[in-house]
Structure formats: C-alpha cells, structure tokens
Design a protein around this motif. Structure first.
Motif, PDB file in Angstrom:
ATOM      1  N   LEU A  71       1.979 -47.092   8.148  1.00  0.00           N
ATOM      2  CA  LEU A  71       0.681 -47.746   8.286  1.00  0.00           C
ATOM      3  C   LEU A  71      -0.352 -47.151   7.332  1.00  0.00           C
ATOM      4  O   LEU A  71      -1.123 -47.889   6.695  1.00  0.00           O
ATOM      5  CB  LEU A  71       0.191 -47.618   9.733  1.00  0.00           C
ATOM      6  CG  LEU A  71       0.921 -48.469  10.778  1.00  0.00           C
ATOM      7  CD1 LEU A  71       0.400 -48.159  12.169  1.00  0.00           C
ATOM      8  CD2 LEU A  71       0.777 -49.957  10.477  1.00  0.00           C
ATOM      9  N   PHE A  77       4.144 -58.913   9.688  1.00  0.00           N
ATOM     10  CA  PHE A  77       5.243 -58.037  10.092  1.00  0.00           C
ATOM     11  C   PHE A  77       6.609 -58.619   9.769  1.00  0.00           C
ATOM     12  O   PHE A  77       7.628 -58.052  10.180  1.00  0.00           O
ATOM     13  CB  PHE A  77       5.150 -57.744  11.588  1.00  0.00           C
ATOM     14  CG  PHE A  77       3.889 -57.007  11.973  1.00  0.00           C
ATOM     15  CD1 PHE A  77       3.767 -55.645  11.752  1.00  0.00           C
ATOM     16  CD2 PHE A  77       2.818 -57.681  12.534  1.00  0.00           C
ATOM     17  CE1 PHE A  77       2.601 -54.970  12.097  1.00  0.00           C
ATOM     18  CE2 PHE A  77       1.656 -57.013  12.887  1.00  0.00           C
ATOM     19  CZ  PHE A  77       1.546 -55.653  12.665  1.00  0.00           C
ATOM     20  N   LEU A  87       6.070 -52.714   7.176  1.00  0.00           N
ATOM     21  CA  LEU A  87       5.467 -53.210   8.410  1.00  0.00           C
ATOM     22  C   LEU A  87       6.502 -53.802   9.356  1.00  0.00           C
ATOM     23  O   LEU A  87       6.334 -53.746  10.579  1.00  0.00           O
ATOM     24  CB  LEU A  87       4.390 -54.246   8.089  1.00  0.00           C
ATOM     25  CG  LEU A  87       3.161 -53.695   7.352  1.00  0.00           C
ATOM     26  CD1 LEU A  87       2.162 -54.805   7.069  1.00  0.00           C
ATOM     27  CD2 LEU A  87       2.494 -52.581   8.157  1.00  0.00           C
TER      28      LEU A  87
END
Length: 354
Positions: free
Chosen positions: A237, A282, A304
């Motif tokens: 992240l 994602f 992700l």
C-alpha cells in the motif's frame, strides 16, 4: 368389457382437458423457476385423477360412499405430493442457481487467467529483450569503456530485480488463489509493522521527493494476524501510494481501533482515481490511467490484488475511495481481543487524517 371401455373413456374425457391445460400452463411458465414447473405437473396429475373419479361417479360407476373415500385419499396424497414437490423444487432451484453461479465464476476466472497470462507474457518479454541485448553487447565487445559497461551492469541488475519481484508477486498471488496460503496468527502490534514498512520505503520516497507522514505510535491497535503477510500488505500500500504520488506530494499513514476492529489507512495526493476505475483497483493487472503517473514507470498490477487476497485471508476487508486531492485505502482487521470472523464486509472508511 363394455363397462371397462366406457369407464376408460370417461376417465380420458375428464383428464385430457386437464392435461391440455397443464401443457398450456407449462408453456406459459417456460423460463420460470423449477418449483413452478413441478407444482404444475403435480397439479395436472392430481386434477386429472380427480376429473376421472368425478366423471365416473356422475355416471354412477362409483357410489357416494366410495367417492368420499376416494376424495379423501386423493386429497391426502395430493397434499403430501405438493409438499414434497415444493421442497424438491426449491432444492433443485437452489442447486440450479448455484450451478449457474459456479459456471459464471469459472468463466470469469478463466477470462482473468487468460488476461494474466497475456499480461505476464508481455511484461516479461520486454525486460528479457533488453537483458539479452545488453548481455550480447557486453559479450561481443560492442561496448568497452568502463562507464558504459558499469551502466549496463546496473541496468541488468535493476531489470533482474524487477523480474524477480514480478515472479515473487505471481507466486504469492497463485498461493492466494489456490487456497494454499497458511497464516501463523498471533497478536501483532500494527504500529511495529507500519514502522518497519515506512523505514523500508523512506529511501524510495526521498528519491521521488515524497514525504511520508505517520500517526504517533501510541494510537496503533493490536490485531490478530500473521506478521509476514501483514508486512506485505502495508509495504504494497505504501509503495503503491509512492508510485502514484507526484514529487513534493505526501503519503499519510494512519491507524486506530473502533467497534469494527483495528484499521489502517494509507492516503496519497495522486489526484484521485476515476470513479469508473474504483471497482477495478484490486483486479489483477489493473494499472490505472497513465495520466495519473506521468513520467513514472507503471506498476506490475499485482500489488493491490495481493493486498486484497491477504487481507481477506485474515478475514478482514479493504476498500478505496477518493478524498481531497488524492485517494485513500482503508484496511480493517480483526482485533487481537476478538476472534476473526468471516464476512466482515467493507465498512465505512474512517475520517481522513489531519
């Protein structure tokens, strides 16, 4: 023999209209649920029998007493048959629905696999071609001055590291998708994981002219998780935020605990994600709009996807939304003082950090 034939014709005359009406009803219900078809078939059977019995009784082939007995027997049998038919129909309908959903998931998974294979082939072909060209140039003596040779060696090393990271991401993603991921759960101070990830990413952020701001260590929760996998989540992240944040931007990492468990938030100043792309962030191989990263190399498109897989393996949830001049990723994890549970869902994101 004459009475037998006459009785047969009476039964046929009574049940045939019922059967024809049933065919019309089944045709009208085409495409409807399995339960509706089973109920119509059972009703046609029962009503056909009743029509034949009533027809025979009207012609005095069945006494009043026998008619009452037959009506009770047929009514009881019809009730039981309809109850069993409804139960079986609902089971068949659910099984059919699950089978259709399974086929749809399999088709979607196969499409993603084909997309991933095509994407990986493209991403590996380009650096391999560059590595081969530089290796041949060094072997053939095309370049000989020390400065150029050293530059080629640096570039070969950098491309090798990038390909190794890509292969590592693919291996991690395959473990997640195959259900082979095994977590060693323990009580993990999330602040320690974040501190290590920030220390690792600080040189990269400094090279890009990006500032990383984190919450004070006292506000971080203790969550139930596996340290290696949580470290990968936080690292992915933060590095993703650095990749998409322009120079002189800021990456903010905050965390805390509420009634839903522990949470971690990573915000950036990337300019935001187009609303149409938010549901796909994602997905495997999704890299976002090139305009968001002018002059920067696009990411691999797996980071992700790995984050979501690892968070869900912890029975947590991850979400993304646009805030201010950037976007924010929020991860929720089970607290150490409460057991992990399935289906936590995507909770509302906490308020943005100062």
């Amino acid at each position: 023999m004459r009475d037998v034939v006459y009785t047969f014709l009476l039964a046929l005359g009574g049940s045939l209209p019922v059967g024809l009406a049933g065919l019309v009803a089944l045709r009208a219900l085409r495409g409807r649920s399995v339960t509706a078809h089973i109920v119509v078939i059972l009703l046609v059977t029962v009503l056909g029998v009743l029509a034949g019995i009533v027809g025979a009784a009207m012609r005095m082939f069945i006494s009043d007493h026998d008619l009452h007995v037959l009506l009770i027997v047929v009514g009881t049998a019809a009730t039981v048959s309809l109850a069993v038919g409804l139960w079986s129909g609902r089971r068949l309908a659910r099984a059919s629905m699950w089978a259709a959903e399974a086929r749809e998931r399999e088709r979607a998974a196969e499409a993603r696999r084909r997309e991933l294979v095509a994407w990986v082939s493209h991403d590996l072909r380009t650096p391999l071609a560059g590595l081969r060209a530089m290796a041949e140039a060094l072997d053939d003596g095309v370049v000989s001055d020390p400065e150029t040779v050293a530059d080629y060696h640096r570039r070969i090393s950098a491309e090798t590291d990038r390909m190794a990271a890509l292969v590592d991401d693919l291996f991690e993603l395959s473990r997640i998708n195959a259900g082979a991921l095994r977590l060693s759960l323990a009580d993990v101070p999330l602040g320690d994981v974040v501190s290590d990830a920030i220390a690792s990413a600080t040189p990269l952020a400094a090279a890009e002219g990006i500032h990383i701001v984190a919450s004070p260590s006292s506000g971080w929760p203790v969550v139930r998780g596996s340290v290696p996998e949580l470290s990968r989540v936080v690292n992915n992240l933060i590095r993703n935020a650095i990749r998409y944040t322009p120079p002189d931007g800021t990456v903010t990492v905050t965390g805390g605990q509420d009634a839903g468990g522990g949470w971690l938030s990573v915000s950036d100043t990337c300019g935001g994600i187009p609303e149409a792309d938010l549901p796909r962030v994602f997905d495997v191989a999704f890299r976002g709009a090139p305009a968001r990263t002018p002059g920067k190399e696009a990411g691999g498109g797996l980071g992700l996807a790995i984050v979501r897989g690892l968070v869900e393996a912890h029975q947590g949830a991850v979400a993304v939304d646009n805030v201010g001049d950037g976007c924010r990723f929020v991860v929720r994890l089970p607290s150490a003082d409460r057991p992990a549970r399935a289906g936590m869902g995507h909770p509302a994101a906490p308020a943005a950090a100062g």
